[in-house]
Design a protein around this motif. Structure first.
Motif, PDB file in Angstrom:
ATOM      1  N   UNK A 183       0.840  -1.203   0.000  1.00 18.78           N
ATOM      2  CA  UNK A 183       0.000   0.000   0.000  1.00 18.78           C
ATOM      3  C   UNK A 183       0.875   1.253   0.000  1.00 18.78           C
ATOM      4  N   UNK A 184       2.003   1.201   0.720  1.00 20.16           N
ATOM      5  CA  UNK A 184       2.920   2.345   0.757  1.00 20.16           C
ATOM      6  C   UNK A 184       3.496   2.615  -0.633  1.00 20.16           C
ATOM      7  N   UNK A 185       3.838   1.555  -1.355  1.00 16.88           N
ATOM      8  CA  UNK A 185       4.338   1.720  -2.726  1.00 16.88           C
ATOM      9  C   UNK A 185       3.256   2.340  -3.604  1.00 16.88           C
ATOM     10  N   UNK A 186       2.012   1.899  -3.426  1.00 17.61           N
ATOM     11  CA  UNK A 186       0.905   2.475  -4.195  1.00 17.61           C
ATOM     12  C   UNK A 186       0.729   3.952  -3.926  1.00 17.61           C
ATOM     13  N   UNK A 187       0.777   4.339  -2.645  1.00 15.26           N
ATOM     14  CA  UNK A 187       0.683   5.764  -2.287  1.00 15.26           C
ATOM     15  C   UNK A 187       1.849   6.535  -2.887  1.00 15.26           C
ATOM     16  N   UNK A 188       3.045   5.945  -2.819  1.00 19.31           N
ATOM     17  CA  UNK A 188       4.221   6.596  -3.384  1.00 19.31           C
ATOM     18  C   UNK A 188       4.101   6.822  -4.873  1.00 19.31           C
ATOM     19  N   UNK A 189       3.552   5.838  -5.584  1.00 16.43           N
ATOM     20  CA  UNK A 189       3.364   5.981  -7.032  1.00 16.43           C
ATOM     21  C   UNK A 189       2.385   7.099  -7.354  1.00 16.43           C
ATOM     22  N   UNK A 190       1.302   7.189  -6.577  1.00 16.67           N
ATOM     23  CA  UNK A 190       0.318   8.256  -6.785  1.00 16.67           C
ATOM     24  C   UNK A 190       0.964   9.622  -6.548  1.00 16.67           C
ATOM     25  N   UNK A 191       1.697   9.751  -5.443  1.00 14.17           N
ATOM     26  CA  UNK A 191       2.353  11.024  -5.136  1.00 14.17           C
ATOM     27  C   UNK A 191       3.394  11.383  -6.204  1.00 14.17           C
ATOM     28  N   UNK A 192       4.155  10.384  -6.636  1.00 17.31           N
ATOM     29  CA  UNK A 192       5.165  10.634  -7.663  1.00 17.31           C
ATOM     30  C   UNK A 192       4.520  11.071  -8.974  1.00 17.31           C
ATOM     31  N   UNK A 193       3.390  10.465  -9.303  1.00 18.95           N
ATOM     32  CA  UNK A 193       2.676  10.833 -10.531  1.00 18.95           C
ATOM     33  C   UNK A 193       2.151  12.262 -10.438  1.00 18.95           C
ATOM     34  N   UNK A 194       1.578  12.601  -9.279  1.00 16.65           N
ATOM     35  CA  UNK A 194       1.068  13.964  -9.097  1.00 16.65           C
ATOM     36  C   UNK A 194       2.203  14.992  -9.167  1.00 16.65           C
ATOM     37  N   UNK A 195       3.338  14.659  -8.524  1.00 13.67           N
ATOM     38  CA  UNK A 195       4.483  15.577  -8.551  1.00 13.67           C
ATOM     39  C   UNK A 195       5.001  15.753  -9.976  1.00 13.67           C
ATOM     40  N   UNK A 196       5.055  14.658 -10.710  1.00 16.85           N
ATOM     41  CA  UNK A 196       5.531  14.729 -12.102  1.00 16.85           C
ATOM     42  C   UNK A 196       4.595  15.571 -12.958  1.00 16.85           C
ATOM     43  N   UNK A 197       3.300  15.342 -12.779  1.00 18.45           N
ATOM     44  CA  UNK A 197       2.332  16.090 -13.583  1.00 18.45           C
ATOM     45  C   UNK A 197       2.369  17.578 -13.261  1.00 18.45           C
ATOM     46  N   UNK A 198       2.551  17.906 -11.988  1.00 21.12           N
ATOM     47  CA  UNK A 198       2.653  19.320 -11.618  1.00 21.12           C
ATOM     48  C   UNK A 198       3.883  19.955 -12.250  1.00 21.12           C
ATOM     49  N   UNK A 199       5.006  19.258 -12.180  1.00 21.59           N
ATOM     50  CA  UNK A 199       6.233  19.793 -12.754  1.00 21.59           C
ATOM     51  C   UNK A 199       6.105  19.954 -14.263  1.00 21.59           C
ATOM     52  N   UNK A 200       5.501  18.970 -14.919  1.00 27.66           N
ATOM     53  CA  UNK A 200       5.314  19.056 -16.371  1.00 27.66           C
ATOM     54  C   UNK A 200       4.374  20.200 -16.723  1.00 27.66           C
ATOM     55  N   UNK A 201       3.304  20.357 -15.918  1.00 23.82           N
ATOM     56  CA  UNK A 201       2.367  21.453 -16.165  1.00 23.82           C
ATOM     57  C   UNK A 201       3.033  22.802 -15.968  1.00 23.82           C
ATOM     58  N   UNK A 202       3.825  22.930 -14.880  1.00 21.50           N
ATOM     59  CA  UNK A 202       4.527  24.184 -14.623  1.00 21.50           C
ATOM     60  C   UNK A 202       5.538  24.482 -15.723  1.00 21.50           C
ATOM     61  N   UNK A 203       6.250  23.447 -16.152  1.00 23.15           N
ATOM     62  CA  UNK A 203       7.255  23.642 -17.203  1.00 23.15           C
ATOM     63  C   UNK A 203       6.598  24.067 -18.511  1.00 23.15           C
ATOM     64  N   UNK A 204       5.519  23.370 -18.890  1.00 27.39           N
ATOM     65  CA  UNK A 204       4.842  23.688 -20.141  1.00 27.39           C
ATOM     66  C   UNK A 204       4.263  25.094 -20.101  1.00 27.39           C
ATOM     67  N   UNK A 205       3.705  25.478 -18.938  1.00 27.81           N
ATOM     68  CA  UNK A 205       3.150  26.821 -18.801  1.00 27.81           C
ATOM     69  C   UNK A 205       4.248  27.874 -18.878  1.00 27.81           C
ATOM     70  N   UNK A 206       5.414  27.549 -18.347  1.00 31.76           N
ATOM     71  CA  UNK A 206       6.510  28.509 -18.308  1.00 31.76           C
ATOM     72  C   UNK A 206       7.081  28.786 -19.691  1.00 31.76           C
ATOM     73  N   UNK A 207       7.134  27.745 -20.519  1.00 31.46           N
ATOM     74  CA  UNK A 207       7.752  27.917 -21.845  1.00 31.46           C
ATOM     75  C   UNK A 207       6.729  28.145 -22.946  1.00 31.46           C
TER      76      UNK A 207
END
Length: 626
Positions: free
Chosen positions: A462-486
């Motif tokens: 379950x901890x790995x599952x939570x980690x994957x969700x958090x990692x996915x959210x963090x990645x999507x935020x970074x990608x969204x911020x990067x795309x918005x910035x450029x």
């Protein structure tokens, strides 16, 4: 067949060396699991042989591992608790879970799950492996001190009220499954409760005390009692084992230091006639087939409570094995077959469970030892299994005299070694992008710590599952911020350091600079960027008659991005602003065509391969704006 034995000499050397390394670890993992040393040894024999025979990593050595054992400890303790603390009664149910896990792994391999393991982010793996180390280390401190909670009479008395509740719940659950209504058959319930003896309550209380000690939190809670009841002989044997394991490595690494520690400390304890605690007896002869017991208890009703537990075990084994396969690839410059490897691991775990073996996975240390000793093909893993079987048949009664404290010492070094120090050392240097008010941390560090804490206090998978969700959210935020910035909206006269015009835009005619605006899209148009995309679109002034969307660098559009783009285009059309597309890639263009954005909102003649073609269209169609 000739090719199979082509590297027999080096495979034999690698397999024998890996088997020797596996022996003390298998015994230690078996004892730690609660099923005894024989379970660890049986698992090492069958998984090593059959995972190598049917697997997809040539040099992989498989068997019980730290992660699989850590989860197995929880599974065994939980199931034994439902059988009045009797391991023998609980064994068919435990082996059924192991069997199911193996079968699920086979299914995962057949459906192609193996190729997705590579998407597990490093912070998740780092937190998971460090948690495994913490769990093993803390739970082995008690046996290292010679303290066993289940044998502490005074401690067991604290669990008597809980034991009485547990026994009553078992009676009620049993009657419920038999269709007995408690309100209508209260007398039967009273009779069953009256049949519970003081010995039953005491046994249940001891089982509960022992079960609590299998968790990190429970073990820490027992530390005061353990330190007040130290068995100095057991502690001395454990510390001697640890000292030899670390000290002998400085002399030579050609001989496994764990094996040296096992042999030396055990020999001293045996021949000196010390009054130590031995491990459980290892039955002599070939492992007993347990399939009949499993089948006798195999039904949908019996499987149901443990199905998700088996899934957790299967996924953990898959992750553990394929991560080791990657290590083997890097060392041998080969490429493993992930789905075939899962099938092989599943077959190994399935057959191992039929003979009472502990579940396992690809073992990194043993695989590395095999490769360094010269192992090149699957034969090396099979030889390792045969060697362990030979040791069982020839030396089983002697192995039963090994001190339990020696195996505790071995496991403590395993726990220390399995932690991800590389990830822990990097914490101060990681970019800090998460503000926790009191201090700042990197999102990767937050993910690692969340997985670490949840694994230790809650559930590994379950901890790995939570980690994957958090990692996915963090990645999507970074990608969204990067795309918005450029991704900016600008007219064709603007240039600035942050978003200069592209080289092919500098020759654009000045007379169209106020009417034609350009929007650079850099990166995927996905749900993490849609709100920023809408905000940028609103920046297009009323003077514009045309907007050019530069889609050269948009590799992917998801459904959220697609419908957001449709809304923006509709809004622009209502304002009589026409959109021109330049060089949309294959996937985005296909998505635009699927919901008829092309050609309903953007006709084919407004889609261009390059900017020069777009200029020609504007010269022809926008010439009369002034």
């Amino acid at each position: 067949m000739n090719n199979f034995f082509k590297h027999f000499k080096v495979d034999a050397l690698g397999g024998i060396t890996a088997g020797i390394v596996a022996l003390p670890l298998a015994l230690a993992f078996g004892v730690s699991s609660g099923l005894g040393p024989s379970a660890g040894l049986y698992g090492a024999i069958f998984i090593s042989f059959f995972a190598a025979l049917f697997g997809g990593t040539n040099t992989q050595i498989s068997g019980p591992t730290a992660p699989m054992t850590a989860l197995s400890i929880t599974i065994v303790a939980g199931i034994v608790g439902t059988f009045d603390g009797d391991v023998n009664k609980a064994l068919p149910a435990i082996l059924m879970v192991f069997l199911l896990a193996g079968l699920i792994q086979v299914v995962l391999g057949i459906v192609g799950f193996g190729k997705y393991i590579k998407y597990i982010p490093y912070p998740v793996v780092s937190g998971f492996m460090t948690a495994i180390g913490v769990m093993i280390l803390f739970t082995q401190i008690l046996p290292a001190l010679g303290y066993y909670p289940g044998e502490d009479q005074e401690l067991a008395q604290q669990f008597v009220p809980q034991a009485e509740d547990q026994l009553l719940n078992k009676i009620l659950n049993k009657q419920s499954t038999e269709g007995i209504l408690i309100l209508d058959n209260f007398a039967k319930t009273q009779t069953a409760a009256a049949a519970v003896t003081d010995d039953d309550i005491e046994a249940e209380a001891k089982s509960l005390a022992a079960k609590k000690g299998k968790s990190v939190v429970g073990a820490i809670g027992y530390f005061p009692r353990a330190f007040n009841n130290i068995n100095w002989l057991e502690l001395a044997l454990c510390l001697a084992t640890i000292a030899i394991i670390y000290g002998f490595k400085k002399i030579t690494t050609k001989v496994p230091s764990t094996l040296v520690a096992l042999l030396v400390v055990s020999a001293v304890a045996i021949f000196a006639g010390l009054n130590y605690r031995p491990i459980n007896e290892i039955p002599s002869g070939f492992p007993t087939f347990r399939g009949d017991d499993i089948i006798a208890n195999f039904s949908f009703a019996a499987i149901k409570p443990y199905f998700f537990t088996a899934i957790s075990l299967a996924f953990l084994g898959a992750i553990d094995s394929l991560l080791t396969s990657v290590v083997a690839d890097n060392m041998t410059k080969t490429k493993h077959k992930p789905n075939k490897e899962l099938i092989g691991q599943g077959i190994g775990n399935t057959i191992g469970s039929l003979f009472g073996g502990l579940p396992g996975a690809g073992a990194t240390i043993r695989t590395v030892v095999n490769i360094k000793a010269g192992g090149k093909t699957r034969l090396s893993g099979m030889i390792a299994g045969v060697l362990l079987l030979t040791i069982l048949l020839a030396l089983g009664p002697i192995a039963s005299k090994i001190p339990a404290a020696v195996l505790a010492g071995i496991l403590i070094t395993v726990g220390i070694g399995v932690m991800d120090y590389k990830g822990l050392k990097a914490i101060p240097d990681m970019h800090k992008d998460v503000d926790l008010k009191i201090f700042k941390l990197s999102s990767e560090v937050v993910i690692m710590l969340v997985v670490l804490v949840l694994s230790v206090v809650w559930d590994l998978v379950a901890a790995v599952g939570v980690g994957l969700v958090l990692a996915s959210l963090a990645f999507m935020k970074k990608m969204g911020d990067f795309t918005a910035d450029v991704s900016k909206v600008t007219n064709l006269k603007e240039t600035n350091a942050k978003e200069p015009l592209w080289n092919d835009e500098r020759t654009f005619p000045d007379r169209f600079s106020e009417e034609v605006y350009i929007k650079h899209l850099n990166g995927p148009l996905f749900f993490g960027y849609t709100s920023d995309f809408q905000a940028l679109a609103k920046q297009i002034p009323k003077t514009a008659s045309h907007v050019i969307l530069r889609m050269d660098k948009v590799p992917y559009i998801d459904q959220s991005g697609l419908y957001t783009l449709e809304d923006v285009l509709l809004d622009l059309e209502r304002r009589d602003v026409h959109t021109l597309l330049i060089n949309p890639q294959k996937q985005p263009l296909m998505m635009l065509q699927q919901i008829d954005i092309v050609p309903d909102l953007i006709s084919q003649d407004r889609i261009f391969e390059d900017f020069d073609a777009c200029i020609a269209y504007i010269e022809k169609n926008v010439r009369d704006i002034h």
